[in-house]
Design a protein around this motif. Structure first.
Motif, PDB file in Angstrom:
ATOM      1  N   MET A   1       0.893  -1.148  -0.203  1.00  0.00           N
ATOM      2  CA  MET A   1       0.295   0.139  -0.254  1.00  0.00           C
ATOM      3  C   MET A   1       0.976   1.426   0.161  1.00  0.00           C
ATOM      4  O   MET A   1       1.947   1.502   0.965  1.00  0.00           O
ATOM      5  N   ILE A   2       1.166   1.835  -1.042  1.00  0.00           N
ATOM      6  CA  ILE A   2       1.536   3.167  -0.949  1.00  0.00           C
ATOM      7  C   ILE A   2       0.708   4.280  -0.377  1.00  0.00           C
ATOM      8  O   ILE A   2      -0.218   4.942  -0.399  1.00  0.00           O
ATOM      9  N   GLU A   3       1.790   5.056   0.026  1.00  0.00           N
ATOM     10  CA  GLU A   3       0.719   6.568   1.531  1.00  0.00           C
ATOM     11  C   GLU A   3       0.951   7.570   0.471  1.00  0.00           C
ATOM     12  O   GLU A   3       2.192   8.011  -0.218  1.00  0.00           O
ATOM     13  N   GLU A   4      -0.379   8.313   0.572  1.00  0.00           N
ATOM     14  CA  GLU A   4      -0.245   9.303  -0.257  1.00  0.00           C
ATOM     15  C   GLU A   4       0.629  10.671   0.672  1.00  0.00           C
ATOM     16  O   GLU A   4      -0.055  11.080   2.040  1.00  0.00           O
ATOM     17  N   LYS A   5       0.528  11.571  -0.387  1.00  0.00           N
ATOM     18  CA  LYS A   5       1.135  12.805   0.362  1.00  0.00           C
ATOM     19  C   LYS A   5       0.528  13.675   1.265  1.00  0.00           C
ATOM     20  O   LYS A   5      -0.454  14.104   0.123  1.00  0.00           O
ATOM     21  N   ASP A   6       0.012  14.156   2.747  1.00  0.00           N
ATOM     22  CA  ASP A   6      -0.782  15.601   2.724  1.00  0.00           C
ATOM     23  C   ASP A   6      -0.012  16.716   2.658  1.00  0.00           C
ATOM     24  O   ASP A   6       0.913  16.584   1.527  1.00  0.00           O
ATOM     25  N   GLU A   7      -0.700  18.105   2.481  1.00  0.00           N
ATOM     26  CA  GLU A   7      -0.317  19.009   2.309  1.00  0.00           C
ATOM     27  C   GLU A   7       1.155  19.457   3.434  1.00  0.00           C
ATOM     28  O   GLU A   7       2.195  19.967   2.878  1.00  0.00           O
ATOM     29  N   ILE A   8       0.817  18.424   4.240  1.00  0.00           N
ATOM     30  CA  ILE A   8       1.612  18.451   5.614  1.00  0.00           C
ATOM     31  C   ILE A   8       2.957  17.954   5.075  1.00  0.00           C
ATOM     32  O   ILE A   8       3.828  18.276   5.066  1.00  0.00           O
ATOM     33  N   ASP A   9       2.784  16.433   4.772  1.00  0.00           N
ATOM     34  CA  ASP A   9       3.989  15.741   4.481  1.00  0.00           C
ATOM     35  C   ASP A   9       4.999  16.938   3.091  1.00  0.00           C
ATOM     36  O   ASP A   9       6.031  16.408   3.026  1.00  0.00           O
ATOM     37  N   LEU A  10       4.403  17.107   2.219  1.00  0.00           N
ATOM     38  CA  LEU A  10       4.766  17.680   1.223  1.00  0.00           C
ATOM     39  C   LEU A  10       5.660  18.917   1.027  1.00  0.00           C
ATOM     40  O   LEU A  10       6.094  20.005   1.037  1.00  0.00           O
ATOM     41  N   PHE A  11       4.730  20.019   2.666  1.00  0.00           N
ATOM     42  CA  PHE A  11       5.069  21.000   2.971  1.00  0.00           C
ATOM     43  C   PHE A  11       6.396  21.025   3.820  1.00  0.00           C
ATOM     44  O   PHE A  11       7.980  21.774   3.670  1.00  0.00           O
ATOM     45  N   LEU A  12       6.588  19.753   4.335  1.00  0.00           N
ATOM     46  CA  LEU A  12       8.079  19.467   5.162  1.00  0.00           C
ATOM     47  C   LEU A  12       9.050  19.063   4.306  1.00  0.00           C
ATOM     48  O   LEU A  12       9.838  18.993   4.525  1.00  0.00           O
ATOM     49  N   ASP A  13       8.648  18.595   3.645  1.00  0.00           N
ATOM     50  CA  ASP A  13       9.647  18.100   2.204  1.00  0.00           C
ATOM     51  C   ASP A  13       9.975  19.126   1.768  1.00  0.00           C
ATOM     52  O   ASP A  13      11.303  19.190   1.254  1.00  0.00           O
TER      53      ASP A  13
END
Length: 101
Positions: A1-13
């Motif tokens: 199962m691949i987890e999709e990144k949410d806005e917070i993950d994208l911001f932190l990345d």
């Protein structure tokens, strides 16, 4: 199962870390690994030549579950790798830290 990144993950990345933050992370990683006598023993046992799981089990007197737990931490923190032949080896970072253990 691949987890999709949410806005917070994208911001932190997307955040660029300063040199001070990178150094702090490296120090925390080294402290976390070195704070465990078991992980230090595993790194010393692997040393420069590498060791197979069976050798590490014998030398460290750990059971398989404990060895797996600690080797996974060492691998995830880039101190250890498991090569294609099933031999645990220290990474460049692991080799740098080894003399200080």
């Amino acid at each position: 199962m691949i987890e999709e990144k949410d806005e917070i993950d994208l911001f932190l990345d997307s955040q660029v870390k300063t040199e001070k933050e990178l150094l702090q992370e490296k120090c925390e990683k080294i402290y976390y690994v070195a704070s465990s006598q078991i992980r230090r023993d595993i790194m010393r046992a692997v040393c420069f030549l590498g060791k197979r799981k069976e050798e590490l089990l014998k030398e460290t007197c750990l059971d398989e579950a404990a060895l797996k737990f600690h080797t996974e931490i060492l691998i995830s923190t880039d101190f250890l790798l498991l090569d294609e032949k099933g031999v645990y080896r220290l990474t460049e970072l692991g080799l740098q830290v080894l003399p200080k253990l």
